[in-house]
Design a protein around this motif. Structure first.
Motif, PDB file in Angstrom:
ATOM      1  N   THR A 112       6.221  13.705  -4.231  1.00 16.41           N
ATOM      2  CA  THR A 112       5.936  13.713  -2.805  1.00 16.41           C
ATOM      3  C   THR A 112       7.074  13.047  -2.046  1.00 16.41           C
ATOM      4  O   THR A 112       7.570  12.007  -2.467  1.00 16.41           O
ATOM      5  CB  THR A 112       4.612  12.978  -2.529  1.00 16.41           C
ATOM      6  OG1 THR A 112       3.573  13.560  -3.314  1.00 16.41           O
ATOM      7  CG2 THR A 112       4.236  13.073  -1.058  1.00 16.41           C
ATOM      8  N   LEU A 113       7.476  13.618  -0.909  1.00 21.36           N
ATOM      9  CA  LEU A 113       8.587  13.085  -0.134  1.00 21.36           C
ATOM     10  C   LEU A 113       8.142  12.211   1.023  1.00 21.36           C
ATOM     11  O   LEU A 113       8.883  11.343   1.473  1.00 21.36           O
ATOM     12  CB  LEU A 113       9.442  14.237   0.409  1.00 21.36           C
ATOM     13  CG  LEU A 113      10.026  15.197  -0.628  1.00 21.36           C
ATOM     14  CD1 LEU A 113      10.910  16.222   0.061  1.00 21.36           C
ATOM     15  CD2 LEU A 113      10.803  14.449  -1.699  1.00 21.36           C
ATOM     16  N   GLY A 114       6.927  12.415   1.533  1.00 22.12           N
ATOM     17  CA  GLY A 114       6.468  11.624   2.663  1.00 22.12           C
ATOM     18  C   GLY A 114       4.968  11.693   2.821  1.00 22.12           C
ATOM     19  O   GLY A 114       4.313  12.593   2.294  1.00 22.12           O
ATOM     20  N   LEU A 115       4.406  10.718   3.561  1.00 18.55           N
ATOM     21  CA  LEU A 115       2.969  10.679   3.835  1.00 18.55           C
ATOM     22  C   LEU A 115       2.749  10.166   5.252  1.00 18.55           C
ATOM     23  O   LEU A 115       3.483   9.305   5.729  1.00 18.55           O
ATOM     24  CB  LEU A 115       2.230   9.761   2.856  1.00 18.55           C
ATOM     25  CG  LEU A 115       2.125  10.221   1.401  1.00 18.55           C
ATOM     26  CD1 LEU A 115       1.524   9.113   0.550  1.00 18.55           C
ATOM     27  CD2 LEU A 115       1.277  11.476   1.290  1.00 18.55           C
ATOM     28  N   ASN A 116       1.731  10.681   5.921  1.00 15.22           N
ATOM     29  CA  ASN A 116       1.326  10.216   7.245  1.00 15.22           C
ATOM     30  C   ASN A 116      -0.148   9.863   7.173  1.00 15.22           C
ATOM     31  O   ASN A 116      -0.982  10.720   6.896  1.00 15.22           O
ATOM     32  CB  ASN A 116       1.571  11.305   8.296  1.00 15.22           C
ATOM     33  CG  ASN A 116       1.206  10.861   9.703  1.00 15.22           C
ATOM     34  OD1 ASN A 116       0.230  10.151   9.924  1.00 15.22           O
ATOM     35  ND2 ASN A 116       1.993  11.296  10.667  1.00 15.22           N
ATOM     36  N   ARG A 117      -0.469   8.594   7.393  1.00  9.82           N
ATOM     37  CA  ARG A 117      -1.874   8.138   7.328  1.00  9.82           C
ATOM     38  C   ARG A 117      -2.475   8.139   8.729  1.00  9.82           C
ATOM     39  O   ARG A 117      -1.912   7.584   9.673  1.00  9.82           O
ATOM     40  CB  ARG A 117      -1.938   6.727   6.748  1.00  9.82           C
ATOM     41  CG  ARG A 117      -3.335   6.117   6.781  1.00  9.82           C
ATOM     42  CD  ARG A 117      -3.306   4.644   6.437  1.00  9.82           C
ATOM     43  NE  ARG A 117      -3.039   4.424   5.043  1.00  9.82           N
ATOM     44  CZ  ARG A 117      -3.961   4.464   4.085  1.00  9.82           C
ATOM     45  NH1 ARG A 117      -5.202   4.767   4.398  1.00  9.82           N
ATOM     46  NH2 ARG A 117      -3.643   4.235   2.846  1.00  9.82           N
ATOM     47  N   ASN A 118      -3.638   8.794   8.832  1.00 10.31           N
ATOM     48  CA  ASN A 118      -4.441   8.759  10.051  1.00 10.31           C
ATOM     49  C   ASN A 118      -3.645   9.110  11.305  1.00 10.31           C
ATOM     50  O   ASN A 118      -3.697   8.415  12.315  1.00 10.31           O
ATOM     51  CB  ASN A 118      -5.103   7.381  10.217  1.00 10.31           C
ATOM     52  CG  ASN A 118      -6.158   7.126   9.173  1.00 10.31           C
ATOM     53  OD1 ASN A 118      -6.646   8.056   8.528  1.00 10.31           O
ATOM     54  ND2 ASN A 118      -6.497   5.876   8.966  1.00 10.31           N
ATOM     55  N   LYS A 119      -2.892  10.210  11.232  1.00  6.42           N
ATOM     56  CA  LYS A 119      -2.163  10.728  12.383  1.00  6.42           C
ATOM     57  C   LYS A 119      -1.289   9.681  13.049  1.00  6.42           C
ATOM     58  O   LYS A 119      -1.361   9.452  14.258  1.00  6.42           O
ATOM     59  CB  LYS A 119      -3.125  11.348  13.396  1.00  6.42           C
ATOM     60  CG  LYS A 119      -3.751  12.654  12.914  1.00  6.42           C
ATOM     61  CD  LYS A 119      -4.473  13.388  14.022  1.00  6.42           C
ATOM     62  CE  LYS A 119      -4.945  14.763  13.537  1.00  6.42           C
ATOM     63  NZ  LYS A 119      -5.617  15.525  14.613  1.00  6.42           N
ATOM     64  N   GLY A 120      -0.462   9.007  12.231  1.00  7.13           N
ATOM     65  CA  GLY A 120       0.528   8.100  12.798  1.00  7.13           C
ATOM     66  C   GLY A 120       0.228   6.633  12.652  1.00  7.13           C
ATOM     67  O   GLY A 120       0.946   5.797  13.199  1.00  7.13           O
ATOM     68  N   GLU A 121      -0.793   6.282  11.885  1.00  7.12           N
ATOM     69  CA  GLU A 121      -1.070   4.863  11.667  1.00  7.12           C
ATOM     70  C   GLU A 121      -0.003   4.244  10.767  1.00  7.12           C
ATOM     71  O   GLU A 121       0.486   3.145  11.025  1.00  7.12           O
ATOM     72  CB  GLU A 121      -2.452   4.711  11.040  1.00  7.12           C
ATOM     73  CG  GLU A 121      -2.889   3.268  10.851  1.00  7.12           C
ATOM     74  CD  GLU A 121      -4.301   3.180  10.306  1.00  7.12           C
ATOM     75  OE1 GLU A 121      -4.486   2.529   9.266  1.00  7.12           O
ATOM     76  OE2 GLU A 121      -5.214   3.766  10.911  1.00  7.12           O
ATOM     77  N   VAL A 122       0.352   4.953   9.702  1.00  4.95           N
ATOM     78  CA  VAL A 122       1.412   4.527   8.788  1.00  4.95           C
ATOM     79  C   VAL A 122       2.171   5.769   8.334  1.00  4.95           C
ATOM     80  O   VAL A 122       1.556   6.793   8.039  1.00  4.95           O
ATOM     81  CB  VAL A 122       0.844   3.795   7.543  1.00  4.95           C
ATOM     82  CG1 VAL A 122       1.976   3.417   6.587  1.00  4.95           C
ATOM     83  CG2 VAL A 122       0.061   2.559   7.943  1.00  4.95           C
ATOM     84  N   ILE A 123       3.489   5.688   8.278  1.00  5.07           N
ATOM     85  CA  ILE A 123       4.311   6.762   7.715  1.00  5.07           C
ATOM     86  C   ILE A 123       5.123   6.185   6.555  1.00  5.07           C
ATOM     87  O   ILE A 123       5.761   5.147   6.689  1.00  5.07           O
ATOM     88  CB  ILE A 123       5.244   7.378   8.769  1.00  5.07           C
ATOM     89  CG1 ILE A 123       4.421   8.196   9.779  1.00  5.07           C
ATOM     90  CG2 ILE A 123       6.295   8.265   8.112  1.00  5.07           C
ATOM     91  CD1 ILE A 123       5.246   8.881  10.841  1.00  5.07           C
ATOM     92  N   GLU A 124       5.024   6.849   5.393  1.00  4.82           N
ATOM     93  CA  GLU A 124       5.782   6.462   4.203  1.00  4.82           C
ATOM     94  C   GLU A 124       6.835   7.527   3.913  1.00  4.82           C
ATOM     95  O   GLU A 124       6.559   8.717   4.038  1.00  4.82           O
ATOM     96  CB  GLU A 124       4.864   6.339   2.978  1.00  4.82           C
ATOM     97  CG  GLU A 124       3.867   5.211   3.031  1.00  4.82           C
ATOM     98  CD  GLU A 124       3.082   5.115   1.734  1.00  4.82           C
ATOM     99  OE1 GLU A 124       3.718   5.085   0.661  1.00  4.82           O
ATOM    100  OE2 GLU A 124       1.844   5.097   1.793  1.00  4.82           O
ATOM    101  N   LEU A 125       8.027   7.082   3.491  1.00  2.39           N
ATOM    102  CA  LEU A 125       9.100   8.010   3.165  1.00  2.39           C
ATOM    103  C   LEU A 125       9.702   7.655   1.809  1.00  2.39           C
ATOM    104  O   LEU A 125       9.867   6.475   1.484  1.00  2.39           O
ATOM    105  CB  LEU A 125      10.206   7.956   4.231  1.00  2.39           C
ATOM    106  CG  LEU A 125       9.805   8.380   5.650  1.00  2.39           C
ATOM    107  CD1 LEU A 125      10.958   8.127   6.600  1.00  2.39           C
ATOM    108  CD2 LEU A 125       9.393   9.843   5.688  1.00  2.39           C
ATOM    109  N   ARG A 126      10.022   8.674   1.030  1.00  2.00           N
ATOM    110  CA  ARG A 126      10.699   8.463  -0.253  1.00  2.00           C
ATOM    111  C   ARG A 126      12.193   8.276   0.040  1.00  2.00           C
ATOM    112  O   ARG A 126      12.919   9.227   0.284  1.00  2.00           O
ATOM    113  CB  ARG A 126      10.478   9.662  -1.181  1.00  2.00           C
ATOM    114  CG  ARG A 126      11.139   9.513  -2.552  1.00  2.00           C
ATOM    115  CD  ARG A 126      11.024  10.806  -3.343  1.00  2.00           C
ATOM    116  NE  ARG A 126       9.679  11.025  -3.829  1.00  2.00           N
ATOM    117  CZ  ARG A 126       9.273  10.820  -5.078  1.00  2.00           C
ATOM    118  NH1 ARG A 126      10.124  10.370  -5.973  1.00  2.00           N
ATOM    119  NH2 ARG A 126       8.036  11.066  -5.433  1.00  2.00           N
ATOM    120  N   LEU A 127      12.643   7.027   0.013  1.00  2.00           N
ATOM    121  CA  LEU A 127      14.044   6.715   0.280  1.00  2.00           C
ATOM    122  C   LEU A 127      14.884   6.745  -0.988  1.00  2.00           C
ATOM    123  O   LEU A 127      16.050   7.150  -0.960  1.00  2.00           O
ATOM    124  CB  LEU A 127      14.169   5.324   0.918  1.00  2.00           C
ATOM    125  CG  LEU A 127      13.376   5.053   2.199  1.00  2.00           C
ATOM    126  CD1 LEU A 127      13.654   3.639   2.694  1.00  2.00           C
ATOM    127  CD2 LEU A 127      13.698   6.065   3.275  1.00  2.00           C
TER     128      LEU A 127
END
Length: 340
Positions: A193-208
């Motif tokens: 997985t390259l990225g995730l968005n929790r609850n429409k913008g609560e937290v964004i995770e990125l694979r750096l």
């Protein structure tokens, strides 16, 4: 006494053994996993290879002996899911951060209101009023991974990217937390997985980082993934509206990137939805699963475990089917090699 069996379930690369009776069902296995690993049944997904593939809650009361290919040499059960405590901690952290930002925004609004009119007009502000709120309010590298300072620099570069700032201001995106993703926790034998968005913008995770933690991925690729995740602040499923917004944000980021001149090298679109789904270099890389809500992956095209009226397949179904096809091809190749 009733006969029993012992199943091995792999979670984050670690095998776990579960003793069960021969009459046990998928529901019994899920309950045993919750009892030992503290992963709620609702958060569990079981990837069973070679067949039947991905299974998700609510699990059917199907006997394990009827559904598991126990005699197959390639038999393996991989568990996807986060412990309840990890989910609760992240929720608490995001809630605390949101409250802090709301308090800060209120204080800034009060100070701005009380500021003399003459001082307000001084200087040049390239962003519209209140646009400073449309950003990533907190950057969080993973301190337990090597060189967290470099990750923080990378997150800071993304936050301060002129194109990203312009797009977030235009769409009024205010994200409490931008953090990096641990590659090991979001990589399976089938995909990464390259990225995730929790609850429409609560937290964004990125694979750096690279999978080996020995470097960092290409900046423009990560920025493209970030545009994808920002679009999930508005739309969850990967439908036409979502892809149109993704394309719009990517064009705006390119145009707003004044540091790079704001010019494209070609007249082609900056994105192609098929590129996200295509296997690259023999590895399955995909951006996300239509957003991450409440600790669960919300699978586009699925409602209550069934396909919606649009008939689209979930990303997990596609991956499971791809894994099955790959195993079939390997089996045919082995048969051909044996016949030589």
């Amino acid at each position: 006494m009733e006969s029993s069996m012992e199943l091995t379930v792999h979670h984050h690369g670690t095998p776990h053994s579960f003793p069960l009776s021969n009459s046990a069902t998928l529901q019994d296995l899920a309950a045993a996993i919750e009892g030992i690993l503290n992963i709620p049944v609702a958060n569990q997904k079981l990837l069973i290879a070679p067949k039947p593939g991905m299974q998700k809650a609510p699990f059917p009361p199907t006997a394990l002996t009827d559904i598991l290919p126990l005699d197959s040499p390639r038999f393996k059960i991989t568990l996807l899911g986060s412990p309840a405590k990890a989910i609760a901690d992240l929720h608490e952290q995001a809630t605390s951060e949101r409250k802090r930002q709301e308090t800060r925004a209120s204080a800034l609004a009060t100070a701005r209101k009380n500021q003399p009119t003459a001082s307000r007009s001084r200087g040049i502000n390239t962003l519209s009023n209140g646009s400073n709120n449309y950003t990533f309010h907190r950057l969080l590298p993973l301190n337990y991974l090597p060189n967290p300072d470099r990750s923080l620099q990378f997150l800071t570069r993304l936050r301060d990217d002129a194109g990203i700032r312009a797009a977030m201001a235009k769409h009024k995106f205010s994200v409490p937390l931008l953090t990096e993703m641990n590659p090991a926790e979001h990589t399976t034998s089938e995909s990464r997985t390259l990225g995730l968005n929790r609850n429409k913008g609560e937290v964004i995770e990125l694979r750096l980082r690279t999978d080996a933690y020995d470097g960092y991925r290409d900046y423009r690729t990560i920025r493209k993934t970030l545009c994808h995740e920002l679009a999930h602040c508005v739309f969850g499923p990967h439908d036409r509206d979502f892809w149109d917004l993704t394309a719009q944000i990517e064009r705006e980021v390119e145009a707003g990137d004044w540091k790079s001149g704001g010019n494209r090298l070609t007249g082609q679109e900056f994105y192609n939805p098929g590129d996200w789904e295509r296997v690259q270099s023999g590895e399955d890389e995909y951006v996300d699963e239509c957003g991450w809500t409440g600790g669960e992956f919300v699978l586009g095209g699925l409602r209550d475990g069934n396909r919606d009226s649009g008939g689209t397949e979930s990303r997990r179904e596609i991956l499971a089917r791809a894994a099955e096809e790959r195993l079939k091809k390997e089996g045919k190749k082995e048969t051909q090699d044996d016949g030589r």
